[in-house]
Motif scaffolding. Structure first.
Motif, PDB file in Angstrom:
ATOM      1  N   ASN A 161       4.842  14.536   2.622  1.00  0.00           N
ATOM      2  CA  ASN A 161       4.636  13.728   1.423  1.00  0.00           C
ATOM      3  C   ASN A 161       3.707  14.432   0.438  1.00  0.00           C
ATOM      4  N   LEU A 162       2.657  15.064   0.973  1.00  0.00           N
ATOM      5  CA  LEU A 162       1.737  15.793   0.098  1.00  0.00           C
ATOM      6  C   LEU A 162       2.438  16.961  -0.586  1.00  0.00           C
ATOM      7  N   LYS A 163       3.272  17.662   0.154  1.00  0.00           N
ATOM      8  CA  LYS A 163       3.981  18.806  -0.423  1.00  0.00           C
ATOM      9  C   LYS A 163       4.950  18.378  -1.523  1.00  0.00           C
ATOM     10  N   SER A 164       5.439  17.116  -1.400  1.00  0.00           N
ATOM     11  CA  SER A 164       6.343  16.617  -2.440  1.00  0.00           C
ATOM     12  C   SER A 164       5.596  16.203  -3.700  1.00  0.00           C
ATOM     13  N   GLY A 165       4.256  16.232  -3.647  1.00  0.00           N
ATOM     14  CA  GLY A 165       3.448  15.899  -4.811  1.00  0.00           C
ATOM     15  C   GLY A 165       2.826  14.519  -4.791  1.00  0.00           C
ATOM     16  N   ASP A 166       3.088  13.720  -3.740  1.00  0.00           N
ATOM     17  CA  ASP A 166       2.527  12.365  -3.655  1.00  0.00           C
ATOM     18  C   ASP A 166       1.170  12.423  -2.953  1.00  0.00           C
ATOM     19  N   ARG A 167       0.098  12.202  -3.694  1.00  0.00           N
ATOM     20  CA  ARG A 167      -1.253  12.212  -3.117  1.00  0.00           C
ATOM     21  C   ARG A 167      -1.912  10.827  -3.165  1.00  0.00           C
ATOM     22  N   SER A 168      -1.152   9.819  -3.505  1.00  0.00           N
ATOM     23  CA  SER A 168      -1.708   8.474  -3.661  1.00  0.00           C
ATOM     24  C   SER A 168      -2.095   7.887  -2.302  1.00  0.00           C
ATOM     25  N   THR A 169      -3.302   7.332  -2.239  1.00  0.00           N
ATOM     26  CA  THR A 169      -3.753   6.664  -1.013  1.00  0.00           C
ATOM     27  C   THR A 169      -4.212   5.230  -1.273  1.00  0.00           C
ATOM     28  N   ILE A 207       0.847  -1.191   0.000  1.00  0.00           N
ATOM     29  CA  ILE A 207       0.000   0.000   0.000  1.00  0.00           C
ATOM     30  C   ILE A 207       0.884   1.243   0.000  1.00  0.00           C
ATOM     31  N   PRO A 208       0.370   2.370  -0.461  1.00  0.00           N
ATOM     32  CA  PRO A 208       1.175   3.591  -0.550  1.00  0.00           C
ATOM     33  C   PRO A 208       1.560   4.122   0.835  1.00  0.00           C
ATOM     34  N   PRO A 209       2.670   4.864   0.920  1.00  0.00           N
ATOM     35  CA  PRO A 209       3.081   5.459   2.200  1.00  0.00           C
ATOM     36  C   PRO A 209       2.006   6.322   2.839  1.00  0.00           C
ATOM     37  N   ASN A 210       1.282   7.083   2.031  1.00  0.00           N
ATOM     38  CA  ASN A 210       0.222   7.929   2.602  1.00  0.00           C
ATOM     39  C   ASN A 210      -0.824   7.096   3.324  1.00  0.00           C
ATOM     40  N   ALA A 211      -1.162   5.944   2.749  1.00  0.00           N
ATOM     41  CA  ALA A 211      -2.163   5.079   3.376  1.00  0.00           C
ATOM     42  C   ALA A 211      -1.651   4.546   4.716  1.00  0.00           C
ATOM     43  N   GLU A 212      -0.369   4.183   4.768  1.00  0.00           N
ATOM     44  CA  GLU A 212       0.186   3.708   6.038  1.00  0.00           C
ATOM     45  C   GLU A 212       0.157   4.804   7.094  1.00  0.00           C
ATOM     46  N   LEU A 213       0.469   6.016   6.694  1.00  0.00           N
ATOM     47  CA  LEU A 213       0.453   7.131   7.646  1.00  0.00           C
ATOM     48  C   LEU A 213      -0.967   7.443   8.110  1.00  0.00           C
ATOM     49  N   ILE A 214      -1.920   7.380   7.191  1.00  0.00           N
ATOM     50  CA  ILE A 214      -3.321   7.604   7.575  1.00  0.00           C
ATOM     51  C   ILE A 214      -3.779   6.524   8.547  1.00  0.00           C
ATOM     52  N   ARG A 215      -3.422   5.275   8.266  1.00  0.00           N
ATOM     53  CA  ARG A 215      -3.778   4.202   9.194  1.00  0.00           C
ATOM     54  C   ARG A 215      -3.115   4.418  10.553  1.00  0.00           C
ATOM     55  N   ASN A 216      -1.841   4.833  10.568  1.00  0.00           N
ATOM     56  CA  ASN A 216      -1.173   5.112  11.837  1.00  0.00           C
ATOM     57  C   ASN A 216      -1.926   6.169  12.641  1.00  0.00           C
ATOM     58  N   LEU A 217      -2.356   7.216  11.950  1.00  0.00           N
ATOM     59  CA  LEU A 217      -3.077   8.283  12.644  1.00  0.00           C
ATOM     60  C   LEU A 217      -4.427   7.798  13.166  1.00  0.00           C
ATOM     61  N   MET A 218      -5.114   6.962  12.399  1.00  0.00           N
ATOM     62  CA  MET A 218      -6.406   6.443  12.847  1.00  0.00           C
ATOM     63  C   MET A 218      -6.243   5.497  14.034  1.00  0.00           C
ATOM     64  N   ILE A 219      -5.247   4.611  13.954  1.00  0.00           N
ATOM     65  CA  ILE A 219      -5.004   3.686  15.069  1.00  0.00           C
ATOM     66  C   ILE A 219      -4.538   4.472  16.294  1.00  0.00           C
TER      67      ILE A 219
END
Length: 573
Positions: free
Chosen positions: A452-460, A83-95
């Motif tokens: 990550n978003l500022k670097s242009g990566d918006r993939s989730t 899964i993309p890094p953004n998704a892992e970070l979002i999951r970390n924040l939710m958990i």
């Protein structure tokens, strides 16, 4: 010999019965019985693996998201689905939000009443309470007028004669030791935590659409990231709200929860010598760093491993795929295996109910027979305690600097040795310190996501393996997480695009499970042995230790008959 029966244990999630045999007021042995059948594993068979998370999440309505996380990770593991890094970070924040929310709510609304005498607060001096708050932290609700108002509200509540959830408290029990002012302070924070938790839950709704039971998706996170206002829930405004919620959570933890825990613990230091349990601790690990490679065991904020016999110098590795490590037995459970009295790894696990217990009105349980709907999980044949204490010990033992600073500082302030952690009080303290660690780390994950978003990566989301036509004919995988209550994993077997077997081993199965075929007690049972009950008709000592594990057997309810009379039974035979 006499037997104390608490059925059901309240202020928990689920249906739990505790029987404790005593000699001269001392518990000599205990039985922990889960009295409700879950059976959701059987509902999974034949379904699309991508739908499993939505069903698995309904195992509990309080844990809200952790079963969903474990389920999607199980499918991703089975299909080797990154899964993309953004998704892992979002999951970390939710958990992480789940941890902070759950731990605060447990402390104030489920566990505090074991230590705080609410009725005693009526004799508190509001001015002295205000001074106490000002000495503990800079929390703004610290005036004499504020605590006078809280006291007046409490007086009206008690004076009405309708105590509601406080009706069955053991007020005035000699085990209560807090001065009235600290009782009033804790009661005020009980009320404040009710409002705080409503605000804290917004983060799940931002990332997952709703709370409880936010949405998930195999292959990533179900949220689009966009910097343009009004385009998605996580536009710039939504991103700023995430940061604001995290900082609100941090402020309550730093200025209310941590100071309250230390203040209350000073009066109950004798509980640092009670309620140890089995002395073995296990973590599966959690909060992966998406920028630290693909090796799960090295990129986890909470490490994976086992501590045996209190020995913090040696961390034993854990392999969740190894059929000889995690196994479940049913020798004292209301299940049967087709192969008879064996222990099974979850890939080969079975959920075959076989109730052989007493019929209503329930007689006492028989220790040499089956007595619980929980199985007996073991790691290499040994019982394990899981949860905040296990995680804090693992972080401490592996040299995590922030954990060591917090633990050593708290022990120094209380003038207690490191061995005090192996206790009822140690579990309470570990839960509090872990909450601060995770609340602080959430800002780190948020910063990584924004970078990550500022670097242009918006993939989730990763669409590469989303369709069953690209899947192997057969596959199996395990999805693990650290739920607030401890190590949680779901094991899935997929055949021809459908679920062929599904097993979830939850934290309270590890902690609350019954004896195994060798007679080894589960952690609840072992932790109760040796407790002295001052009044067997008001067994607050049992509740303190059981609640220190934060039981979660499912969603708890307070049972009443049509006339409003409590059906909870505490009997001494």
């Amino acid at each position: 010999m006499s037997t104390v029966v608490i059925d059901p244990v309240t202020r928990i999630e689920g249906h739990l019965r505790i029987e404790a045999e005593t000699e001269n007021g001392v518990i000599t042995r205990a039985m922990s019985s889960g009295t409700m059948l879950r059976g959701i594993e059987n509902i999974m068979i034949g379904r699309d693996p991508r739908d499993a998370w939505a069903i698995a999440q309904r195992i509990c309505g309080v844990c809200t998201l952790v079963h969903g996380i474990a389920s999607v990770r199980a499918v991703e593991n089975a299909l080797a689905y990154p899964i993309p890094p953004n998704a892992e970070l979002i999951r970390n924040l939710m958990i992480g939000a789940q941890f902070v929310h759950d731990h605060v709510m447990h402390f104030y609304h489920l566990h505090a009443l074991d230590w705080v005498d609410v009725v005693s607060a009526l004799s508190a001096d509001p001015a002295a309470t205000a001074n106490l708050q000002q000495c503990l932290s800079p929390w703004p609700n610290n005036s004499t007028a504020y605590f006078a108002d809280v006291k007046q509200r409490l007086s009206g509540f008690v004076g009405s004669g309708q105590l509601g959830i406080f009706a069955n408290g053991y007020w005035g029990h000699p085990e209560y030791k807090l001065p009235p002012e600290l009782n009033l302070l804790a009661f005020a924070h009980y009320l404040e935590a009710l409002d705080w938790q409503r605000k804290a839950s917004r983060l799940h709704a931002l990332f997952g659409g709703k709370n409880p039971h936010p949405n998930f998706i195999v292959g990533g996170a179900p949220v689009a990231l966009d910097g343009q206002p009004g385009k998605t829930a996580l536009d710039a405004s939504g991103q700023a709200l995430v940061e604001a919620v995290i900082k609100e959570m941090q402020a309550f933890v730093d200025q209310v929860y941590v100071p309250d825990t230390l203040a209350i613990a000073r009066y109950y230091k004798d509980w640092s010598r009670r309620g140890e349990g089995v002395g073995n601790f296990m973590t599966y690990g959690e909060f992966p760093d998406p920028f630290a490679g693909t090796d799960d065991t090295s990129r986890l904020f909470v490490p994976r491993g086992v501590i045996l016999g209190r020995d913090l110098s040696t961390i034993h590795p854990v392999d969740l795929d190894d059929p000889n490590e995690v196994q479940e037995g049913v020798s004292h459970s209301w299940y049967q295996y087709a192969a008879g009295p064996v222990s099974l790894h979850p890939y080969a696990g079975e959920t075959r109910p076989n109730y052989t217990g007493p019929q209503p009105p329930y007689a006492n349980l028989e220790m040499d027979q089956a007595y619980s709907w929980l199985k007996s999980p073991r790691w290499k044949g040994l019982p394990m305690e899981v949860g905040p204490l296990a995680r804090v010990l693992m972080l401490y033992a592996t040299g995590h600097a922030a954990t060591q600073t917090l633990v050593d500082g708290a022990l120094a302030e209380l003038k207690l040795p490191i061995t005090a952690l192996y206790s009822t009080l140690g579990r309470v303290a570990a839960r509090t310190l872990e909450t601060k660690l995770i609340a602080d780390q959430m800002l780190v994950w948020y910063g990584q996501l924004m970078g990550n978003l500022k670097s242009g990566d918006r993939s989730t989301h990763n669409d590469a393996l989303f369709y069953p036509g690209s899947w192997p004919t057969s596959a199996q995988g395990v999805g693990y997480t650290e739920a607030p209550r401890g190590a949680l994993a779901h094991w899935i077997v997929i055949q021809d695009g459908r679920i062929a077997n599904y097993q979830a081993v939850v934290p309270s199965t590890w902690n609350a499970g019954p004896r195994d075929a060798l007679g080894q007690e589960g952690p609840y049972e072992a932790a109760l042995r040796g407790h002295t009950l001052l009044d067997p008709a008001q067994p607050i000592e049992i509740l303190r230790t059981i609640h220190s594990f934060d039981p979660c057997l499912a969603c708890a309810v307070h049972l009443v008959d049509p006339d409003g009379e409590s059906l909870m039974r505490i009997t001494v035979a």
